[in-house]
Design a protein around this motif. Structure first.
Motif, PDB file in Angstrom:
ATOM      1  N   GLN A  36       1.385  -3.761  -7.643  1.00 55.33           N
ATOM      2  CA  GLN A  36       0.539  -2.982  -6.726  1.00 55.33           C
ATOM      3  C   GLN A  36      -0.052  -1.721  -7.335  1.00 55.33           C
ATOM      4  O   GLN A  36      -1.064  -1.218  -6.858  1.00 55.33           O
ATOM      5  CB  GLN A  36       1.361  -2.563  -5.504  1.00 55.33           C
ATOM      6  CG  GLN A  36       1.552  -3.639  -4.479  1.00 55.33           C
ATOM      7  CD  GLN A  36       1.869  -3.019  -3.127  1.00 55.33           C
ATOM      8  OE1 GLN A  36       1.137  -2.155  -2.650  1.00 55.33           O
ATOM      9  NE2 GLN A  36       2.950  -3.441  -2.533  1.00 55.33           N
TER      10      GLN A  36
ATOM     11  N   GLY B 240       0.784  -1.228   0.000  1.00 55.13           N
ATOM     12  CA  GLY B 240       0.000   0.000   0.000  1.00 55.13           C
ATOM     13  C   GLY B 240       0.817   1.279   0.000  1.00 55.13           C
ATOM     14  O   GLY B 240       0.262   2.371   0.182  1.00 55.13           O
ATOM     15  N   ARG B 241       2.120   1.172  -0.211  1.00 52.47           N
ATOM     16  CA  ARG B 241       2.955   2.379  -0.148  1.00 52.47           C
ATOM     17  C   ARG B 241       4.062   2.301  -1.183  1.00 52.47           C
ATOM     18  O   ARG B 241       4.673   1.252  -1.374  1.00 52.47           O
ATOM     19  CB  ARG B 241       3.562   2.500   1.248  1.00 52.47           C
ATOM     20  CG  ARG B 241       4.484   3.680   1.426  1.00 52.47           C
ATOM     21  CD  ARG B 241       5.070   3.697   2.848  1.00 52.47           C
ATOM     22  NE  ARG B 241       6.087   4.724   2.961  1.00 52.47           N
ATOM     23  CZ  ARG B 241       7.348   4.555   2.582  1.00 52.47           C
ATOM     24  NH1 ARG B 241       7.740   3.410   2.065  1.00 52.47           N
ATOM     25  NH2 ARG B 241       8.219   5.536   2.709  1.00 52.47           N
TER      26      ARG B 241
ATOM     27  N   GLY C 128      -4.949   2.426  -0.516  1.00 55.62           N
ATOM     28  CA  GLY C 128      -5.589   1.172  -0.126  1.00 55.62           C
ATOM     29  C   GLY C 128      -5.620   0.151  -1.255  1.00 55.62           C
ATOM     30  O   GLY C 128      -4.930   0.300  -2.270  1.00 55.62           O
ATOM     31  N   PRO C 129      -6.455  -0.862  -1.094  1.00 59.83           N
ATOM     32  CA  PRO C 129      -6.468  -1.982  -2.044  1.00 59.83           C
ATOM     33  C   PRO C 129      -6.922  -1.601  -3.442  1.00 59.83           C
ATOM     34  O   PRO C 129      -6.682  -2.353  -4.395  1.00 59.83           O
ATOM     35  CB  PRO C 129      -7.450  -2.973  -1.396  1.00 59.83           C
ATOM     36  CG  PRO C 129      -8.242  -2.180  -0.425  1.00 59.83           C
ATOM     37  CD  PRO C 129      -7.378  -1.072   0.034  1.00 59.83           C
TER      38      PRO C 129
ATOM     39  N   THR D  37       0.566   6.596  -0.807  1.00 54.40           N
ATOM     40  CA  THR D  37       0.057   5.685   0.212  1.00 54.40           C
ATOM     41  C   THR D  37      -1.414   5.467  -0.084  1.00 54.40           C
ATOM     42  O   THR D  37      -2.185   6.438  -0.149  1.00 54.40           O
ATOM     43  CB  THR D  37       0.201   6.280   1.628  1.00 54.40           C
ATOM     44  OG1 THR D  37       1.567   6.648   1.817  1.00 54.40           O
ATOM     45  CG2 THR D  37      -0.204   5.280   2.692  1.00 54.40           C
TER      46      THR D  37
END
Ligand code: SF4
Length: 325
Positions: free
Chosen positions: A84, A62-63, A217-218, A215
């Motif tokens: 990601q 998430g980052r 979320g999913p 940063t």
């Protein structure tokens, strides 16, 4: 080319000192050197910052933190970014050419100047290049120009693709000068033209971008970037859409939508995001949410087609991302 002083900074302090004396930073040189060749920019001094230690890519769950000197191609090829943050990877790979992506740094990409043809023609009137000179585009050739965030002084489109994806993901720009470190939300980093189109961002004179952070979320995993342009490679966006969706239990928990090619700055569509939040994905939802994508648009004489095109771009990208497993 005109004469100018050239130096290489061996560390951050040397770079900041050179900038305090009026030098411009150069890394990949894909923007500044071009503009110097065309005499659009005429710095008296240039300082090469490639020896500075801003070369790391750090991906955590998430980052993401990317040093400002990392090349566009390196970020797009990083396994963690590809897994990601597919939206970032796609925006980078759809930018420029392979050669330029190998050379251009992410910090320089965020600071690239507009592609308005009058800005790059030193014989034309351009408020962004010469404050108070007028704007040749508003009554001239403006097919590629912005329809959102324009003013009577300037309607130039922001050129970066990856800045659109980073805007959707609420990225932060990290910068440094002699006063220390600043953290600037990308949503506040770029300035709309207003009456001062020559001021393009909030960086202070001599301030140096050191990194970019995200940063999130999913939703970042279910994301992508769609770019619509006149030809399939090495071309700037007529319209583009960066979309990220977190869908769970048959409902959209979080939606992130930003568009490019239509705004004077990377353009976040929070009204579209609100229309999507909490709803069940469907073709009808994508259509109705995308229908408000151009609200507030003020087209010029040649770019009215972008009003409909940006709605269709957003609808198609919502449909594509909503259908991902
Ligand atoms: Fe200059 Fe902006 Fe007008 Fe283009 S649109 S000519 S960049 S003032």
């Amino acid at each position: 080319m005109f004469p100018f002083r050239f130096s290489k900074a061996s560390d951050e302090q040397a770079a900041l000192s050179a900038a305090a004396s009026g030098a411009r930073y150069v890394a990949g040189g894909t923007t500044l050197v071009d503009l110097m060749r065309e005499t659009v920019e005429r710095p008296e001094a240039v300082v090469d910052i490639n020896a500075l230690p801003y070369r790391d890519i750090d991906v955590q769950p998430g980052r993401l933190r990317v040093g400002s000197l990392v090349r566009m191609a390196e970020i797009a090829a990083h396994p963690g970014v590809r897994e990601q943050f597919p939206m970032i990877k796609q925006a980078l790979e759809l930018s420029a050419s392979a050669q330029l992506r190998n050379s251009a740094s992410i910090g320089g990409n965020l600071l690239q100047r507009t592609r308005c043809l009058y800005f790059r023609d030193v014989t034309a009137a351009c408020n962004r290049r010469t404050p108070g000179a007028g704007c040749a585009a508003i009554g001239g050739r403006n097919r590629t120009h912005a329809i959102l965030g324009t003013s009577d002084s300037c309607a130039a489109t922001h050129a970066s693709d990856v800045a659109v994806a980073l805007t959707a993901l609420d990225a932060t720009v990290i910068a440094r000068d002699s006063n220390g470190e600043s953290r600037i939300a990308l949503s506040e980093f770029y300035l709309r033209p207003g009456t001062t189109p020559d001021r393009e961002n909030t960086l202070r004179p001599g301030e140096l971008i050191t990194a970019v952070e995200v940063t999130v979320g999913p939703e970042a995993r279910r994301s992508g970037y769609l770019k619509v342009r006149d030809r399939e490679s090495y071309e700037f966006a007529l319209t583009s859409a960066a979309v990220a969706l977190d869908i769970a239990g048959g409902r959209i928990r979080t939606a992130r939508v930003a568009v490019g090619g239509v705004g004077t700055v990377p353009w976040r569509l929070q009204s579209v995001e609100r229309a999507l939040a909490g709803q069940a994905p469907s073709a009808e939802l994508w259509r109705t949410a995308a229908a408000i994508a151009a609200d507030g648009a003020q087209p010029l004489s040649e770019n009215g087609f972008k009003v409909e095109l940006i709605k269709r771009t957003v609808e198609r990208q919502l449909s594509t991302i909503g259908a991902l497993p």
